[in-house]
Design an enzyme around this catalytic site. Structure first.
Site, PDB file in Angstrom:
ATOM      1  N   HIS A 117       0.841  -1.200   0.000  1.00 26.44           N
ATOM      2  CA  HIS A 117       0.000   0.000   0.000  1.00 26.44           C
ATOM      3  C   HIS A 117       0.875   1.248   0.000  1.00 26.44           C
ATOM      4  O   HIS A 117       1.195   1.793  -1.045  1.00 26.44           O
ATOM      5  CB  HIS A 117      -0.934  -0.048   1.211  1.00 26.44           C
ATOM      6  CG  HIS A 117      -2.027   0.980   1.207  1.00 26.44           C
ATOM      7  ND1 HIS A 117      -2.244   1.856   0.177  1.00 26.44           N
ATOM      8  CD2 HIS A 117      -3.002   1.267   2.137  1.00 26.44           C
ATOM      9  CE1 HIS A 117      -3.276   2.624   0.450  1.00 26.44           C
ATOM     10  NE2 HIS A 117      -3.751   2.295   1.638  1.00 26.44           N
ATOM     11  N   ASP A 169       2.896   6.358  -7.727  1.00 21.11           N
ATOM     12  CA  ASP A 169       4.120   6.070  -6.992  1.00 21.11           C
ATOM     13  C   ASP A 169       5.380   6.124  -7.857  1.00 21.11           C
ATOM     14  O   ASP A 169       6.487   6.117  -7.327  1.00 21.11           O
ATOM     15  CB  ASP A 169       4.032   4.676  -6.356  1.00 21.11           C
ATOM     16  CG  ASP A 169       2.876   4.571  -5.381  1.00 21.11           C
ATOM     17  OD1 ASP A 169       2.829   5.392  -4.458  1.00 21.11           O
ATOM     18  OD2 ASP A 169       2.022   3.692  -5.566  1.00 21.11           O
ATOM     19  N   HIS A 215      -2.301  -0.600 -11.490  1.00 23.55           N
ATOM     20  CA  HIS A 215      -3.017  -0.164 -10.301  1.00 23.55           C
ATOM     21  C   HIS A 215      -4.259  -1.016 -10.140  1.00 23.55           C
ATOM     22  O   HIS A 215      -4.857  -1.450 -11.136  1.00 23.55           O
ATOM     23  CB  HIS A 215      -3.399   1.319 -10.424  1.00 23.55           C
ATOM     24  CG  HIS A 215      -3.840   1.943  -9.137  1.00 23.55           C
ATOM     25  ND1 HIS A 215      -5.136   1.831  -8.686  1.00 23.55           N
ATOM     26  CD2 HIS A 215      -3.178   2.682  -8.205  1.00 23.55           C
ATOM     27  CE1 HIS A 215      -5.251   2.473  -7.527  1.00 23.55           C
ATOM     28  NE2 HIS A 215      -4.087   2.997  -7.220  1.00 23.55           N
TER      29      HIS A 215
END
Length: 427
Positions: free
Chosen positions: A267, A362, A306
């Site tokens: 996460h 990210d 994702h």
């Protein structure tokens, strides 16, 4: 056209008509589907809640196929370009953008609560020098519930508002203290003349006896990163916040549980994994070989794909532009060239395109945090600071939702039953 779903149970031949609302059926409506009167009734089996709506919400909208993210109806791109983080925080919590006067009052309310009790400071000083910042932060915020016992009165709207302000204000202070602790530096107290992001950078990097003037480009970049990470619908940590909150626990305890979920590498640790991957690749010339090894299954391509987005993550586009602005100030990180080449190859390679593996939020954020001067151990902390707002918005919304009850998922039991007990002497 009837807003209903007709189900025929082939086990019994019976037909049931279930109402459809907002493209969903109520799971409890399935309970009427039984083989006999002793039957518990039909349930859905959905590990990881991949297709189960646990709540109704008006906070964040995501269309993963189209790459759309909106806060309260506003596109994330618009907010990142035009708003400050505190303005977006007000939007998420109140459902509308503030007027100038409302924003000024809101920022003053936050500034009023930035200082933490001296006992909290001493508690943090008791951690080992090499304690992980996220572990320090989780335990420290959890401890705040003992400083504010009135926080347990979660049914009082005024009390909820006060605790929300305290959490949003104190989390950056505690986060900065964890960094200073890891560096062996004295803690820096908040300066409430500064903006939210300026104050955080000041508490992080100011040295004793010297003034610290945060670079405007870095402040803007941090504000944008905070906006992009503020909320993301019913993800793992947000679901934990709601689950703990459903028991009427205080928000500090619920926050600690949500942050613990964020602490997990699947996460909140993804940007750290990206940075380690880019470091391992090392040079642009090594990218093709690394991509080949990913395609063969030997390695995993971090920062691509994702759970929700099956298109280019809209936040990734914004962060990519933000990275350029940061590197103009800090100097260009050679790992950026590796990242750009990796993205270029992955977006053109049929293997990744077919699997809809596009860069996510990210992929570039770790490079920015590293450029600002943050160690990778602090990356999940940087995620938790802005996500505090989203967690609290979701928590507050749940508290006024008449449909919500204490969370208690069902299970499919596959174990044995009615076994005869054998005394230990006979086993």
């Amino acid at each position: 056209m009837a807003e209903s779903l007709t189900i025929t149970d082939n086990r019994t031949g019976k037909t049931y008509e279930l109402p459809v609302e907002n493209d969903t059926i109520r799971a409890l409506d399935l309970r009427q589907i039984k083989v006999n009167d002793d039957d518990f009734g039909l349930m859905t089996y959905d590990p990881g809640y991949t297709n189960t709506a646990s709540c109704k919400s008006s906070i964040t909208y995501i269309d993963g196929d189209k790459g759309i993210l909106e806060y309260r109806g506003f596109p994330i791109e618009t907010l990142a370009e035009n708003s400050s983080f505190t303005e977006v925080a007000y939007l998420l919590l109140n459902g509308k953008l503030p007027s100038a006067d409302e924003l000024s009052v809101w920022q003053d309310d936050i500034n009023h609560h930035t200082v933490v009790h001296e006992n909290i400071k001493r508690q943090m000083e008791s951690f080992r020098y090499d304690a992980h910042p996220m572990g320090m932060m989780i335990s420290t915020v959890a401890a705040l519930s003992t400083f504010y016992p009135e926080a347990k009165n979660v049914t009082d709207p005024a009390n909820r508002k006060l605790q929300i302000q305290r959490l949003i204000a104190k989390v950056p202070t505690i986060a900065a203290f964890t960094f200073r602790h890891s560096q062996g530096h004295p803690y820096i107290y908040p300066n409430n003349k500064l903006s939210y992001s300026e104050n955080f950078l000041n508490m992080m990097f100011r040295m004793i006896g010297n003034d610290y003037e945060p670079n405007e480009a870095l402040v803007k970049a941090l504000d944008i990163l905070f906006i992009l990470h503020a909320d993301h619908e019913q993800n793992c940590s947000t679901s934990v916040m709601r689950a703990i909150g459903s028991s009427a626990a205080d928000p500090y305890s619920a926050w600690a549980g949500a942050a613990a979920a964020l602490y997990g590498p699947l996460h909140g640790g993804a940007n750290e994994a990206v940075l380690r991957m880019l470091t391992e690749i090392g040079h642009v010339k090594n990218v093709p070989d690394y991509v080949s090894r990913c395609k063969s299954g030997e390695l995993r391509l971090m920062g691509f794909g994702h759970r929700v987005y099956k298109n280019y993550d809209p936040r990734a586009r914004i962060i990519k532009k933000c990275a350029d602005d940061v590197f103009e100030v800090t100097g260009r990180n050679p790992l950026l060239d590796v990242a750009l080449e990796l993205e270029k190859i992955a977006l053109e390679d049929e293997y990744f395109v077919k699997r809809k593996l596009y860069p996510n939020v990210d992929f570039y954020s770790g490079l920015i945090y590293q450029a600002i001067g943050l160690p990778v151990s602090l990356f999940p902390v940087m995620f938790a600071i802005p996500r505090t707002v989203g967690w609290l918005a979701q928590w507050a919304e749940m508290m006024t939702d008449k449909d919500q009850r204490i969370q208690r998922p069902r299970q499919v039991y596959l174990g044995e039953r009615n076994l005869d007990f054998v005394p230990i002497s006979d086993r």
